[in-house]
Design an enzyme around this catalytic site. Sequence first.
Site, PDB file in Angstrom:
ATOM      1  N   CYS A 160      -0.421   4.406   2.407  1.00 37.96           N
ATOM      2  CA  CYS A 160      -0.454   4.266   3.868  1.00 37.96           C
ATOM      3  C   CYS A 160      -0.163   2.817   4.224  1.00 37.96           C
ATOM      4  CB  CYS A 160      -1.772   4.756   4.439  1.00 37.96           C
ATOM      5  SG  CYS A 160      -3.232   4.096   3.605  1.00 37.96           S
ATOM      6  N   SER A 161      -1.155   2.098   4.749  1.00 43.42           N
ATOM      7  CA  SER A 161      -0.920   0.687   5.084  1.00 43.42           C
ATOM      8  C   SER A 161      -2.223  -0.098   5.010  1.00 43.42           C
ATOM      9  CB  SER A 161      -0.295   0.558   6.471  1.00 43.42           C
ATOM     10  OG  SER A 161      -1.119   1.167   7.458  1.00 43.42           O
ATOM     11  N   CYS A 162      -3.031   0.151   3.969  1.00 45.81           N
ATOM     12  CA  CYS A 162      -4.284  -0.567   3.806  1.00 45.81           C
ATOM     13  C   CYS A 162      -4.003  -2.063   3.688  1.00 45.81           C
ATOM     14  CB  CYS A 162      -5.031  -0.063   2.576  1.00 45.81           C
ATOM     15  SG  CYS A 162      -5.598   1.642   2.745  1.00 45.81           S
ATOM     16  N   CYS A 221       0.883  -1.166   0.000  1.00 44.40           N
ATOM     17  CA  CYS A 221       0.000   0.000   0.000  1.00 44.40           C
ATOM     18  C   CYS A 221       0.916   1.210   0.000  1.00 44.40           C
ATOM     19  CB  CYS A 221      -0.912   0.011   1.219  1.00 44.40           C
ATOM     20  SG  CYS A 221      -1.968   1.487   1.289  1.00 44.40           S
TER      21      CYS A 221
END
Length: 211
Positions: A110-112, A107
């Site tokens: 961000c950090s999906c 991702c």
Amino acid sequence: MSVAHHHTHSRHDEVVAARVKAMEAILVEKGIIGTDAIDFMSSVYENEVGPQLGATIVARAWVDAAFRARLLADATAACAEMGVGGMQGEEMIVLENTDAVHNLVVCTLCSCYPWPVLGLPPNWYKYPAYRARAVRDPRGVMAEFGLRLPDSTEIRIWDSSAELRYWVLPRRPEGTDGLTEEQLALLVTRDSLIGVGEALRPGAADTEAEA
């Protein structure tokens, strides 16, 4: 993701853990949340929500061709068949690794991450170094996780988002024809579901547990 980075991350993790503990203490002291609730949520994410759920789904796909087809066609619906789904997993796509193609998930913004299937994302998944290098140098990143693929293997990078989250159906290891679904699930790791690793070979799961 070099050795030096791992040391830096370990120190960072210690700092974050200390801050979390301090925040928990304040919330408990002010009566906002009880220790029982904290223990319950910790237990849920440790034992009920995590990569073991993804591993169970992968094992089913390895032994059930019809389920595998449904998983690749509509991952969200197929996971729901096994009672897996919910927040952060409303729209998922499963990517199948083959001898010719290997998929890697990142991702970049961000950090999906597909929480219902893989649990909470590992810290390294959130770091800018991984998010940038996974796109620029995927083979280098995978090599640092111990995965080296033939030059002939096509590497495909998939960028998850808040609207659509990807995860990987790893290749079934050789020599597993006689294993049960439960035994197969033990070979599926979080890293193989992200694409920085592959499923373990038979016997490797026991070795890893002992280590």
